[in-house]
Design a protein around this motif. Structure first.
Motif, PDB file in Angstrom:
ATOM      1  N   SER A 100       0.821  -1.219   0.000  1.00 24.28           N
ATOM      2  CA  SER A 100       0.000   0.000   0.000  1.00 24.28           C
ATOM      3  C   SER A 100       0.852   1.266   0.000  1.00 24.28           C
ATOM      4  O   SER A 100       0.397   2.316  -0.436  1.00 24.28           O
ATOM      5  N   SER A 103       3.791   4.188  -3.357  1.00 23.69           N
ATOM      6  CA  SER A 103       3.878   5.503  -4.000  1.00 23.69           C
ATOM      7  C   SER A 103       4.841   6.459  -3.299  1.00 23.69           C
ATOM      8  O   SER A 103       5.127   7.529  -3.825  1.00 23.69           O
ATOM      9  N   THR A 128      -3.449  -2.915 -11.878  1.00 26.64           N
ATOM     10  CA  THR A 128      -3.703  -2.025 -10.742  1.00 26.64           C
ATOM     11  C   THR A 128      -2.960  -0.706 -10.916  1.00 26.64           C
ATOM     12  O   THR A 128      -3.530   0.375 -10.737  1.00 26.64           O
ATOM     13  N   TYR A 129      -1.682  -0.769 -11.261  1.00 23.36           N
ATOM     14  CA  TYR A 129      -0.918   0.458 -11.485  1.00 23.36           C
ATOM     15  C   TYR A 129      -1.573   1.302 -12.585  1.00 23.36           C
ATOM     16  O   TYR A 129      -1.745   2.502 -12.431  1.00 23.36           O
ATOM     17  N   SER A 131      -4.670   1.272 -13.712  1.00 22.79           N
ATOM     18  CA  SER A 131      -5.990   1.795 -13.331  1.00 22.79           C
ATOM     19  C   SER A 131      -5.874   2.982 -12.377  1.00 22.79           C
ATOM     20  O   SER A 131      -6.780   3.805 -12.290  1.00 22.79           O
ATOM     21  N   ARG A 132      -4.745   3.091 -11.686  1.00 20.90           N
ATOM     22  CA  ARG A 132      -4.504   4.224 -10.778  1.00 20.90           C
ATOM     23  C   ARG A 132      -3.804   5.386 -11.473  1.00 20.90           C
ATOM     24  O   ARG A 132      -3.442   6.362 -10.833  1.00 20.90           O
ATOM     25  N   GLY A 133      -3.569   5.250 -12.772  1.00 19.54           N
ATOM     26  CA  GLY A 133      -3.016   6.345 -13.549  1.00 19.54           C
ATOM     27  C   GLY A 133      -1.504   6.394 -13.654  1.00 19.54           C
ATOM     28  O   GLY A 133      -0.948   7.379 -14.143  1.00 19.54           O
ATOM     29  N   TYR A 134      -0.818   5.354 -13.211  1.00 27.38           N
ATOM     30  CA  TYR A 134       0.635   5.326 -13.296  1.00 27.38           C
ATOM     31  C   TYR A 134       1.070   4.885 -14.685  1.00 27.38           C
ATOM     32  O   TYR A 134       0.466   3.992 -15.280  1.00 27.38           O
TER      33      TYR A 134
END
Length: 143
Positions: A100, A103, A128-129, A131-134
Motif C-alpha cells: 500500500s 507511492s 492495478t498500477y 488503473s490508478r493512472g501510473y
C-alpha cells in the motif's frame, strides 16, 4: 509521480527470477539509489539475503534484513511486512501483491517471468498500477 518498471523475463523458473533480482539490486545500488526489496515472508527474505552474497563472485551489495542494526544504514534493505524508513528512493517488489505504501518511492521495479503464479500475480499488479493512472514501462529481458 512514481515511475513503474516491469522487467519481463523469458525464463520460467523462480530461481531465474531471483538471479535477475540480484543483478537488478546490484545495478540499482551502483547507480546510487537506496533500495528496499519487498519480499513475501521471512523465509524468502533470508533466501534472497543469502543469494545476494553469492550470486556473483566479484559483486558486493551491502544490505540488511529489516530489524537488524546497521550503522551507517545499509543502502539496501530486505523486508516483508512494514514499510522501510523514509529516505529510500527505490522499491523492488518481489511480493505477489503491491504494498500500500509503494507511492512513497521515486521508482518501483517489478519482475515477471514465465512461471504461471508469477505471471498471474504480476498481470494483476500491472492492471492495478494502470488503473490508478501510473505510467508503466515494460523491459523485455532475454534470460
Amino acid at each position: 509521480m512514481t515511475r513503474i518498471d516491469f522487467y519481463v523475463l523469458s525464463a520460467t523458473t523462480l530461481e531465474a527470477r531471483f538471479d535477475f533480482a540480484c543483478r537488478l539490486t546490484e545495478t540499482i545500488y551502483r547507480k546510487g539509489y537506496r533500495l528496499h526489496v519487498h519480499l513475501e515472508d521471512d523465509a524468502m527474505a533470508r533466501e534472497f539475503d543469502e543469494r545476494l552474497w553469492v550470486f556473483r563472485e566479484d559483486a558486493f551489495v551491502p544490505h540488511v534484513l529489516m530489524g537488524e542494526q546497521s550503522l551507517p544504514p545499509a543502502p539496501v534493505t530486505l523486508g516483508w511486512e512494514a514499510p522501510p524508513e523514509p529516505g529510500i528512493e527505490a522499491l523492488l517488489n518481489l511480493n505477489a501483491a503491491i504494498p500500500s505504501w509503494f507511492s512513497r518511492f521515486e521508482r518501483v521495479a517489478e519482475i515477471i517471468n514465465q512461471h504461471q503464479e508469477v505471471l498471474s500475480a504480476k498481470r494483476e499488479c500491472w492492471q492495478t498500477y494502470k488503473s490508478r493512472g501510473y505510467e508503466v514501462k515494460a523491459h523485455h529481458i532475454n534470460s
